[in-house]
Scaffold this active site. Structure first.
Site, PDB file in Angstrom:
ATOM      1  N   ASP A  15      17.091  43.412  34.318  1.00  0.00           N
ATOM      2  CA  ASP A  15      17.211  44.735  34.245  1.00  0.00           C
ATOM      3  C   ASP A  15      16.006  45.308  34.842  1.00  0.00           C
ATOM      4  O   ASP A  15      14.764  44.822  34.157  1.00  0.00           O
ATOM      5  CB  ASP A  15      17.548  45.254  32.996  1.00  0.00           C
ATOM      6  CG  ASP A  15      17.791  46.769  32.983  1.00  0.00           C
ATOM      7  OD1 ASP A  15      18.995  47.173  32.600  1.00  0.00           O
ATOM      8  OD2 ASP A  15      16.766  47.524  33.124  1.00  0.00           O
ATOM      9  N   ASN A  44      13.722  56.670  39.943  1.00  0.00           N
ATOM     10  CA  ASN A  44      14.614  57.441  40.738  1.00  0.00           C
ATOM     11  C   ASN A  44      14.436  58.839  40.621  1.00  0.00           C
ATOM     12  O   ASN A  44      14.396  59.793  41.362  1.00  0.00           O
ATOM     13  CB  ASN A  44      16.152  57.247  40.162  1.00  0.00           C
ATOM     14  CG  ASN A  44      16.901  56.330  40.603  1.00  0.00           C
ATOM     15  OD1 ASN A  44      16.790  56.099  41.841  1.00  0.00           O
ATOM     16  ND2 ASN A  44      17.777  55.866  39.951  1.00  0.00           N
ATOM     17  N   HIS A  55      16.981  59.171  44.727  1.00  0.00           N
ATOM     18  CA  HIS A  55      17.946  57.835  44.721  1.00  0.00           C
ATOM     19  C   HIS A  55      17.680  57.025  46.177  1.00  0.00           C
ATOM     20  O   HIS A  55      17.910  55.823  46.181  1.00  0.00           O
ATOM     21  CB  HIS A  55      19.458  58.268  44.416  1.00  0.00           C
ATOM     22  CG  HIS A  55      19.673  58.636  43.215  1.00  0.00           C
ATOM     23  ND1 HIS A  55      19.146  59.558  42.427  1.00  0.00           N
ATOM     24  CD2 HIS A  55      20.136  57.690  42.264  1.00  0.00           C
ATOM     25  CE1 HIS A  55      19.532  59.564  41.106  1.00  0.00           C
ATOM     26  NE2 HIS A  55      20.020  58.518  40.888  1.00  0.00           N
ATOM     27  N   ASP A 109      17.493  53.108  45.796  1.00  0.00           N
ATOM     28  CA  ASP A 109      18.206  52.147  46.375  1.00  0.00           C
ATOM     29  C   ASP A 109      17.443  51.212  47.176  1.00  0.00           C
ATOM     30  O   ASP A 109      17.630  49.964  47.138  1.00  0.00           O
ATOM     31  CB  ASP A 109      19.065  52.845  47.494  1.00  0.00           C
ATOM     32  CG  ASP A 109      20.216  53.638  46.721  1.00  0.00           C
ATOM     33  OD1 ASP A 109      20.290  53.655  45.707  1.00  0.00           O
ATOM     34  OD2 ASP A 109      21.107  54.275  47.494  1.00  0.00           O
ATOM     35  N   GLU A 137      21.289  48.619  37.772  1.00  0.00           N
ATOM     36  CA  GLU A 137      19.989  48.253  37.979  1.00  0.00           C
ATOM     37  C   GLU A 137      20.045  46.808  37.329  1.00  0.00           C
ATOM     38  O   GLU A 137      19.026  46.195  36.915  1.00  0.00           O
ATOM     39  CB  GLU A 137      18.824  49.111  37.699  1.00  0.00           C
ATOM     40  CG  GLU A 137      18.406  49.100  36.083  1.00  0.00           C
ATOM     41  CD  GLU A 137      19.674  49.792  35.154  1.00  0.00           C
ATOM     42  OE1 GLU A 137      20.672  50.180  35.546  1.00  0.00           O
ATOM     43  OE2 GLU A 137      19.231  50.159  34.023  1.00  0.00           O
TER      44      GLU A 137
HETATM   45  N1  LIG Z   1      19.257  54.557  43.049  1.00  0.00           N
HETATM   46  C1  LIG Z   1      20.232  53.948  42.305  1.00  0.00           C
HETATM   47  N2  LIG Z   1      19.988  54.251  40.992  1.00  0.00           N
HETATM   48  C2  LIG Z   1      20.965  53.540  40.345  1.00  0.00           C
HETATM   49  C3  LIG Z   1      22.046  52.789  40.743  1.00  0.00           C
HETATM   50  N3  LIG Z   1      22.558  52.353  39.465  1.00  0.00           N
HETATM   51  C4  LIG Z   1      22.175  52.794  38.601  1.00  0.00           C
HETATM   52  N4  LIG Z   1      20.896  53.727  38.879  1.00  0.00           N
HETATM   53  C5  LIG Z   1      20.112  54.200  37.984  1.00  0.00           C
HETATM   54  O1  LIG Z   1      19.486  53.299  37.286  1.00  0.00           O
HETATM   55  C6  LIG Z   1      19.208  54.015  36.027  1.00  0.00           C
HETATM   56  C7  LIG Z   1      18.910  53.113  34.809  1.00  0.00           C
HETATM   57  O2  LIG Z   1      18.406  53.860  33.827  1.00  0.00           O
HETATM   58  P1  LIG Z   1      18.437  53.354  32.255  1.00  0.00           P
HETATM   59  O3  LIG Z   1      19.706  52.719  32.193  1.00  0.00           O
HETATM   60  O4  LIG Z   1      17.972  54.581  31.370  1.00  0.00           O
HETATM   61  O5  LIG Z   1      17.221  52.247  32.145  1.00  0.00           O
HETATM   62  P2  LIG Z   1      15.865  52.246  32.689  1.00  0.00           P
HETATM   63  O6  LIG Z   1      15.201  53.754  33.335  1.00  0.00           O
HETATM   64  O7  LIG Z   1      15.598  51.317  33.901  1.00  0.00           O
HETATM   65  O8  LIG Z   1      14.879  51.946  31.422  1.00  0.00           O
HETATM   66  P3  LIG Z   1      14.860  50.413  30.766  1.00  0.00           P
HETATM   67  O9  LIG Z   1      16.096  49.607  31.327  1.00  0.00           O
HETATM   68  O10 LIG Z   1      14.678  50.996  29.401  1.00  0.00           O
HETATM   69  O11 LIG Z   1      13.586  49.946  31.250  1.00  0.00           O
HETATM   70  C8  LIG Z   1      19.916  55.258  35.856  1.00  0.00           C
HETATM   71  O12 LIG Z   1      18.917  56.267  36.176  1.00  0.00           O
HETATM   72  C9  LIG Z   1      20.773  55.071  37.139  1.00  0.00           C
HETATM   73  O13 LIG Z   1      21.023  56.227  37.626  1.00  0.00           O
HETATM   74  C10 LIG Z   1      22.047  52.655  42.272  1.00  0.00           C
HETATM   75  O14 LIG Z   1      23.163  52.286  42.698  1.00  0.00           O
HETATM   76  N5  LIG Z   1      21.154  53.354  42.874  1.00  0.00           N
END
Ligand SMILES: Nc1nc2c(ncn2[C@@H]2O[C@H](COP(=O)(O)OP(=O)(O)OP(=O)(O)O)[C@@H](O)[C@H]2O)c(=O)[nH]1
Length: 509
Positions: free
Chosen positions: A386, A394, A399, A403, A429
């Site tokens: 992760d 982001n 975004h 990406d 992610e």
């Molecule tokens: N740019 C982009 N962002 C994505 C995609 N899929 C998921 N995300 C973003 O990934 C982020 C994951 O955030 P969280 O689940 O809060 O986790 P985090 O900020 O990585 O925090 P931790 O996992 O605790 O380290 C979210 O803001 C989603 O919007 C994608 O295909 N593109």
């Protein structure tokens, strides 16, 4: 001195006979060649049609199996009849798939918690036996009233749900289903908006768009299914046509054999009579006359036979040419369909953004690796990755940048593991890895190497050097009575521990 002692006449006889034998041989060769060609064509078509449906596959397998031993018209006919019956049965209940609509009901029941809507949805779910999907969707839309989102509905939704949770669920739903390539851009845009949504009103519109996208995807899949069914019916008809041609060819060959044996019989009768007449003959002149008559009769019979045979050969030749042409066309059609299906299935198993295998591909591979592990008991490890604080990245840079980070990390992870290791974008992610023949200690070592590679990677945005991006993971090895779910849960808990302990680290269970 007997008349047969004349060598010239004797040779004339022999030559005629040999010539006939030659013609007979050619006819037999031609029939065999034609039969082989037909077998090949039918086997290829049966191969092209395999894999659509398990029920049909058993008959296609049987057709191929029987044809490998050559054409036996009655067995082929039986196989084809079974095949057509099963196909007919399938068409009748093809579109009643309750699992397809099931996911839609589950989803709507989660989203629309108003008691009236809940009971209307439950009632529709329990009574829905209709084949008419369009009617079903219209009823659903009427229940949830999406076309005209009233203020009451907006408030209702905002009061009852947490937008973040619902948009995450929608995201997971969209990531979990096969998105046909024609919808990939639309789906990507919806996903991006779902990721960024933070107020109620755009969310309601987004919900509307998400559901309409899901409905469109479903209709598209139904049409595709119908296309495949049409092709199967087309192939079945062509197989039946070929079967008829084989019947025809067999009949012609049989006729020719009959004519040939009639001629043989007539010739040997005439010869016997000649021998008898010559043995009993007393006068040379009358004997000469009888023999001449006989020879004329025999020659006429042979000429007649040759004429008929030559006409039949021409007809067979024509049929063979037609058949070759038909086989060529069918061959080209099945090749095209095969490559279309291969392309479609390759797309269904890939994540459009990173090019990595997607969650569906992961499930598929997990199934195989798990079966292998159970059978051979060689170590098998799993890693769940992760990206750390990806939301911050982001939010800070947008975004598009997010990406780009996803693409770079995917590339680095795949470049730095073994060819036998399997990596997929599980969703958002998150990435998963399956490492065959790797125990936990080796998997942790590899995980730390990969973590270090990402830590050392330069992430730039618009030429600006940014702070490092890090990743964390949970590692586990399959053991004892593990199912794929229990192993996944352990790896997920280990990942949670890695996050809790400060991120940029790999933990194992
Ligand atoms: N740019 C982009 N962002 C994505 C995609 N899929 C998921 N995300 C973003 O990934 C982020 C994951 O955030 P969280 O689940 O809060 O986790 P985090 O900020 O990585 O925090 P931790 O996992 O605790 O380290 C979210 O803001 C989603 O919007 C994608 O295909 N593109």
């Amino acid at each position: 001195m007997g008349f047969f002692t004349k060598d010239v006449d004797k040779d004339k006889w022999k030559n005629k006979y040999l010539e006939l034998l030659n013609v007979q041989q050619q006819t037999a060769d031609m029939s065999r060649e034609k039969e082989e060609l037909l077998c090949k064509a039918i086997i290829r078509l049966a191969l092209a049609a395999s894999g659509f449906n398990a029920q049909l596959d058993q008959y296609l397998h049987s057709i191929r199996h029987h044809l490998e031993k050559g054409i036996d018209s009655s067995t082929l006919k039986k196989d084809l009849e079974h095949f057509i019956d099963t196909l007919g049965g399938l068409n009748a209940d093809n579109y009643k798939s309750s699992s397809d609509t099931g996911f839609l009901f589950d989803f709507l029941l989660r989203q629309y918690t108003d008691t009236q809507q809940q009971s209307a949805l439950q009632a529709l779910r329990n009574t829905n036996t209709s084949d008419n999907q369009e009617q079903l969707f219209n009823t659903l839309l009427a229940i949830i009233n999406l076309d005209v989102p009233s203020a009451g509905l907006v408030e209702g939704i905002v009061n009852q749900i947490d937008i973040k949770i619902v948009s995450d669920q929608l995201l997971r739903l969209l990531e979990g289903i096969d998105i046909p390539i024609v919808f990939s851009q639309q789906a990507h845009a919806v996903k991006q908006e779902l990721v960024a949504v933070n107020t109620a009103v755009p969310f309601v519109m987004l919900l509307d768009r998400s559901i309409s996208l899901l409905l469109q995807i479903k209709q598209h899949n139904q049409l595709e299914r119908q296309d495949i069914d049409k092709f199967l019916i087309h192939i079945t008809e062509q197989l039946a046509e070929l079967d008829q041609t084989v019947h025809g060819a067999n009949e012609v060959a049989l006729e020719s054999e009959l004519r040939r044996s009639k001629l043989d019989q007539s010739l040997s009768e005439q010869i016997e009579e000649l021998q008898l007449t010559s043995n009993n003959a007393t006068k040379l002149e009358s004997l000469k006359e009888i023999i001449n008559d006989r020879l004329i009769k025999i020659t006429t019979e042979i000429q007649d036979y040759n004429q008929k045979e030559s006409a039949r050969r021409k007809k067979t030749q024509l049929q063979l040419e037609e058949l070759t042409q038909k086989v060529k066309e069918m061959d080209a059609e099945s090749k095209e369909l095969k490559s279309k299906l291969e392309r479609a299935s390759a797309q269904a198993f890939r994540d459009a953004l990173t090019g990595l295998p997607n969650r569906l591909a992961y499930e598929d591979r997990l199934h195989n690796e798990y079966a292998r592990w159970k059978r051979y008991q060689m170590p098998l490890s799993m890693i769940i990755w992760d990206i750390d604080l990806f939301k911050q990245a982001n939010d800070e840079f947008g975004h598009k940048y997010g990406d780009e980070v996803l693409r770079t990390i995917s590339k680095k992870l795949s470049e730095h593991c073994r060819e036998t290791d399997f990596i997929s974008r599980f969703g958002g992610e998150e990435f998963t890895m399956l490492l065959p023949n790797t125990d936990k200690a080796m998997a942790v070592r590899l995980a730390n190497q990969l973590r270090y590679v990402i830590e050392q990677t330069d992430f730039n945005y618009n030429g600006r050097q940014l702070r490092p991006i890090t990743i964390s993971c949970g590692v586990t090895e399959f053991m004892d009575d593990d199912t794929s779910e229990t192993a996944f849960e352990r790896a997920d808990s280990a990942l949670y521990k890695a996050k809790q302990q400060g991120r940029n680290q790999c933990c194992s269970d």
